[in-house]
Motif scaffolding. Structure first.
Motif, PDB file in Angstrom:
ATOM      1  N   PHE A  10      26.212  26.190  34.939  1.00 21.16           N
ATOM      2  CA  PHE A  10      27.063  24.822  34.805  1.00 21.16           C
ATOM      3  C   PHE A  10      28.393  24.442  33.942  1.00 21.16           C
ATOM      4  N   PRO A  11      29.467  24.644  34.656  1.00 29.85           N
ATOM      5  CA  PRO A  11      30.634  24.847  35.010  1.00 29.85           C
ATOM      6  C   PRO A  11      31.194  22.922  33.333  1.00 29.85           C
ATOM      7  N   VAL A  12      31.384  22.882  32.129  1.00 30.77           N
ATOM      8  CA  VAL A  12      31.322  21.683  31.813  1.00 30.77           C
ATOM      9  C   VAL A  12      32.097  21.596  30.614  1.00 30.77           C
ATOM     10  N   ALA A  13      33.259  22.547  30.107  1.00 33.79           N
ATOM     11  CA  ALA A  13      33.988  22.032  29.866  1.00 33.79           C
ATOM     12  C   ALA A  13      35.814  22.385  29.881  1.00 33.79           C
ATOM     13  N   GLY A  14      35.245  21.327  31.394  1.00 35.06           N
ATOM     14  CA  GLY A  14      36.746  19.933  31.923  1.00 35.06           C
ATOM     15  C   GLY A  14      37.144  18.891  30.964  1.00 35.06           C
ATOM     16  N   LEU A  15      38.072  18.704  30.958  1.00 38.82           N
ATOM     17  CA  LEU A  15      38.543  17.438  29.733  1.00 38.82           C
ATOM     18  C   LEU A  15      38.406  16.411  30.983  1.00 38.82           C
ATOM     19  N   GLY A  16      37.583  15.486  31.690  1.00 34.75           N
ATOM     20  CA  GLY A  16      37.551  14.608  32.566  1.00 34.75           C
ATOM     21  C   GLY A  16      37.856  13.708  31.741  1.00 34.75           C
ATOM     22  N   THR A  17      38.929  13.686  32.167  1.00 30.65           N
ATOM     23  CA  THR A  17      40.591  12.320  32.406  1.00 30.65           C
ATOM     24  C   THR A  17      40.427  12.090  33.033  1.00 30.65           C
ATOM     25  N   ARG A  18      39.525  11.357  33.768  1.00 28.41           N
ATOM     26  CA  ARG A  18      39.386  11.033  34.794  1.00 28.41           C
ATOM     27  C   ARG A  18      38.674   9.497  34.375  1.00 28.41           C
ATOM     28  N   PHE A  19      37.901   9.763  33.485  1.00 27.71           N
ATOM     29  CA  PHE A  19      37.133   8.651  32.359  1.00 27.71           C
ATOM     30  C   PHE A  19      37.253   8.416  31.214  1.00 27.71           C
ATOM     31  N   PRO A  27      30.999  13.631  26.510  1.00 29.15           N
ATOM     32  CA  PRO A  27      31.367  14.191  27.671  1.00 29.15           C
ATOM     33  C   PRO A  27      30.907  14.056  28.426  1.00 29.15           C
ATOM     34  N   LYS A  28      31.423  14.350  29.688  1.00 31.77           N
ATOM     35  CA  LYS A  28      31.409  13.523  31.047  1.00 31.77           C
ATOM     36  C   LYS A  28      30.157  13.833  31.575  1.00 31.77           C
ATOM     37  N   GLU A  29      29.303  14.837  30.994  1.00 25.84           N
ATOM     38  CA  GLU A  29      28.188  15.367  32.092  1.00 25.84           C
ATOM     39  C   GLU A  29      26.493  14.261  31.039  1.00 25.84           C
ATOM     40  N   ARG A 105      32.056  29.718  25.228  1.00 29.30           N
ATOM     41  CA  ARG A 105      32.922  28.616  24.805  1.00 29.30           C
ATOM     42  C   ARG A 105      34.147  28.946  26.248  1.00 29.30           C
ATOM     43  N   GLN A 106      34.397  27.932  26.550  1.00 27.08           N
ATOM     44  CA  GLN A 106      36.301  27.990  27.042  1.00 27.08           C
ATOM     45  C   GLN A 106      36.937  27.575  26.434  1.00 27.08           C
ATOM     46  N   HIS A 107      37.153  28.315  25.977  1.00 29.93           N
ATOM     47  CA  HIS A 107      38.894  27.739  24.873  1.00 29.93           C
ATOM     48  C   HIS A 107      39.443  26.917  25.205  1.00 29.93           C
ATOM     49  N   LEU A 110      41.107  26.504  31.749  1.00 26.55           N
ATOM     50  CA  LEU A 110      42.326  27.434  32.052  1.00 26.55           C
ATOM     51  C   LEU A 110      41.575  26.798  33.990  1.00 26.55           C
ATOM     52  N   GLY A 111      40.895  26.509  34.558  1.00 27.22           N
ATOM     53  CA  GLY A 111      39.802  25.917  35.840  1.00 27.22           C
ATOM     54  C   GLY A 111      38.396  26.703  35.897  1.00 27.22           C
ATOM     55  N   LEU A 112      38.575  26.422  36.791  1.00 26.05           N
ATOM     56  CA  LEU A 112      36.403  26.521  37.228  1.00 26.05           C
ATOM     57  C   LEU A 112      35.973  27.908  37.140  1.00 26.05           C
TER      58      LEU A 112
HETATM   59  P1  UTP Z   1      36.884  18.345  37.515  1.00 27.71           P
HETATM   60  O1  UTP Z   1      38.053  19.158  38.415  1.00 27.71           O
HETATM   61  O2  UTP Z   1      36.479  17.604  37.693  1.00 27.71           O
HETATM   62  O3  UTP Z   1      38.314  18.270  35.746  1.00 27.71           O
HETATM   63  O4  UTP Z   1      35.778  19.711  36.901  1.00 27.71           O
HETATM   64  P2  UTP Z   1      37.687  17.559  34.583  1.00 27.71           P
HETATM   65  O5  UTP Z   1      38.192  18.256  33.757  1.00 27.71           O
HETATM   66  O6  UTP Z   1      36.141  17.701  34.542  1.00 27.71           O
HETATM   67  O7  UTP Z   1      37.264  16.271  35.031  1.00 27.71           O
HETATM   68  P3  UTP Z   1      38.915  14.805  35.212  1.00 27.71           P
HETATM   69  O8  UTP Z   1      39.434  15.798  36.488  1.00 27.71           O
HETATM   70  O9  UTP Z   1      39.877  15.592  34.209  1.00 27.71           O
HETATM   71  O10 UTP Z   1      38.464  13.949  35.083  1.00 27.71           O
HETATM   72  C1  UTP Z   1      35.021  20.338  38.289  1.00 27.71           C
HETATM   73  C2  UTP Z   1      33.831  20.713  36.546  1.00 27.71           C
HETATM   74  O11 UTP Z   1      34.706  22.312  36.693  1.00 27.71           O
HETATM   75  C3  UTP Z   1      35.300  22.324  35.771  1.00 27.71           C
HETATM   76  C4  UTP Z   1      34.629  20.298  34.731  1.00 27.71           C
HETATM   77  O12 UTP Z   1      34.288  20.348  33.463  1.00 27.71           O
HETATM   78  C5  UTP Z   1      33.530  20.252  35.625  1.00 27.71           C
HETATM   79  O13 UTP Z   1      32.480  20.519  35.970  1.00 27.71           O
HETATM   80  N1  UTP Z   1      36.069  22.904  34.559  1.00 27.71           N
HETATM   81  C6  UTP Z   1      36.414  22.349  34.579  1.00 27.71           C
HETATM   82  C7  UTP Z   1      36.121  23.939  34.057  1.00 27.71           C
HETATM   83  O14 UTP Z   1      34.407  24.042  32.831  1.00 27.71           O
HETATM   84  N2  UTP Z   1      36.492  24.446  32.967  1.00 27.71           N
HETATM   85  C8  UTP Z   1      38.043  23.911  33.555  1.00 27.71           C
HETATM   86  O15 UTP Z   1      39.103  24.776  33.339  1.00 27.71           O
HETATM   87  C9  UTP Z   1      38.201  23.486  34.988  1.00 27.71           C
END
Ligand code: UTP
Length: 297
Positions: A10-19, A27-29, A105-107, A110-112
């Motif tokens: 479950f990749p949940v390390a994104g920044l979630g900027t849209r929220f 965390p968005k999740e 941890r994804q430090h 850097l992308g999915l």
């Molecule tokens: P999104 O493209 O939705 O990016 O990532 P995000 O950061 O979650 O949200 P926005 O676009 O800034 O609002 C799709 C999935 O990939 C994970 C995110 O957590 C999400 O589940 N992801 C993305 C990572 O775990 N690491 C990354 O470096 C990028």
């Protein structure tokens, strides 16, 4: 025979900027659809499909996610003392078996593809699922279950695919297909976020994957792709001509993009209306709202 799929990342390390600003501290999740956090829908789907090992790729500021999967002894005691058995049962249904969850941890975001690669040691030499909790799928048979069945039939990499309007194609990874039996397609190309007018089809990849260890090996090379990020799509596309190939599955179900505000709101309405305890009161409100909007137009 293909190996059983029991592990999911479950990749949940994104920044979630849209929220933002909500995701400054939440965390968005953990955001809730009616009364369950997004991550609970993803876990329930995975469990129903036979997943027993859950690997979360997290980042700074996601401790609420770890806490969510901890026991809540005070709450359980209070509910027991008050005789609120149904709530207790509901709470206990979210408990995870000891050792079933691992956090990596994804430090840096850097992308999915990079996030998935961070889980490589826990995956080892096994096929695995990847679930993006932003994509919530309402279906009779869990989407991941449908995909595992397709994996068992083909032995290949499976991506969840759905048709999107042409103007939306540039927001997705899009499939080029060679064979199509109406449910499953054989993939001959994948393009991440194609420029307008260049998409090879209207079949978009959404956030569910069953991947072979070969894809994880591809991620070792890790070159930056579209948007300057290490793309999972690129590693999967590299396996199209590999031993096992890549298939797209037109899953049965409705997908909500809860990573976007409009998608999240749509999911809230749909899940609210499908809940027996809410549908009367909430349904009346939605009907009245629709009527007043129709009158106003
Ligand atoms: P999104 O493209 O939705 O990016 O990532 P995000 O950061 O979650 O949200 P926005 O676009 O800034 O609002 C799709 C999935 O990939 C994970 C995110 O957590 C999400 O589940 N992801 C993305 C990572 O775990 N690491 C990354 O470096 C990028």
């Amino acid at each position: 025979m293909s190996r059983k799929v029991t592990k999911a990342i479950f990749p949940v390390a994104g920044l979630g900027t849209r929220f933002l600003p909500a995701t400054k501290s939440i965390p968005k999740e953990i955001m809730t659809l009616v009364d369950r956090p997004l991550i609970q829908y993803a876990i329930d789907e995975a469990r129903a499909a036979g997943i027993t090992e859950f690997i979360f790729v997290t980042s700074r500021g996601k401790s609420a996610l770890e806490d969510y999967f901890d026991l809540a002894p005070e709450l359980e005691t209070a509910l027991r003392q008050k005789g609120k058995d149904d709530m207790l049962e509901m709470l206990e249904s979210t408990n995870m078996a000891d050792g079933a969850i691992a956090y990596i941890r994804q430090h840096m975001a850097l992308g999915l593809g990079h996030a998935v690669w961070c889980g490589r040691r826990l995956i080892g030499d096994e096929p695995f699922a990847v679930i993006l909790p932003d994509d919530v799928i309402a279906s009779d048979k869990p989407c991941l279950q449908q995909m595992i069945e397709a994996y068992e039939e083909t032995g290949g990499n499976i991506v969840a695919a759905m048709e999107v309007p042409e103007e939306k194609a540039s927001s997705y990874g899009i499939l080029a297909t060679s064979e199509d039996n109406g449910v499953r397609v054989k993939v001959k190309g994948m393009v991440e976020k194609p420029e307008k007018g260049t998409a090879p089809s209207n079949l978009a990849v959404i956030g569910r994957y069953i991947l072979t260890p070969a894809v994880m090996n591809r991620l070792n090379d890790m070159k930056k792709g579209a948007g300057g990020e290490i793309q999972l799509t690129d590693a999967i596309a590299a396996e199209i001509d590999g031993k096992d190939g890549v298939y797209g599955l037109r899953f049965k179900g409705q997908r909500f993009d809860c990573g976007s505000k409009a998608g999240f709101l749509q999911a809230t309405v749909a899940f609210g209306l499908s809940r027996p305890d809410l549908q009367d009161e909430f349904g009346e409100y939605i009907d009245a709202l629709a009527a007043s909007r129709a009158d106003a137009s």
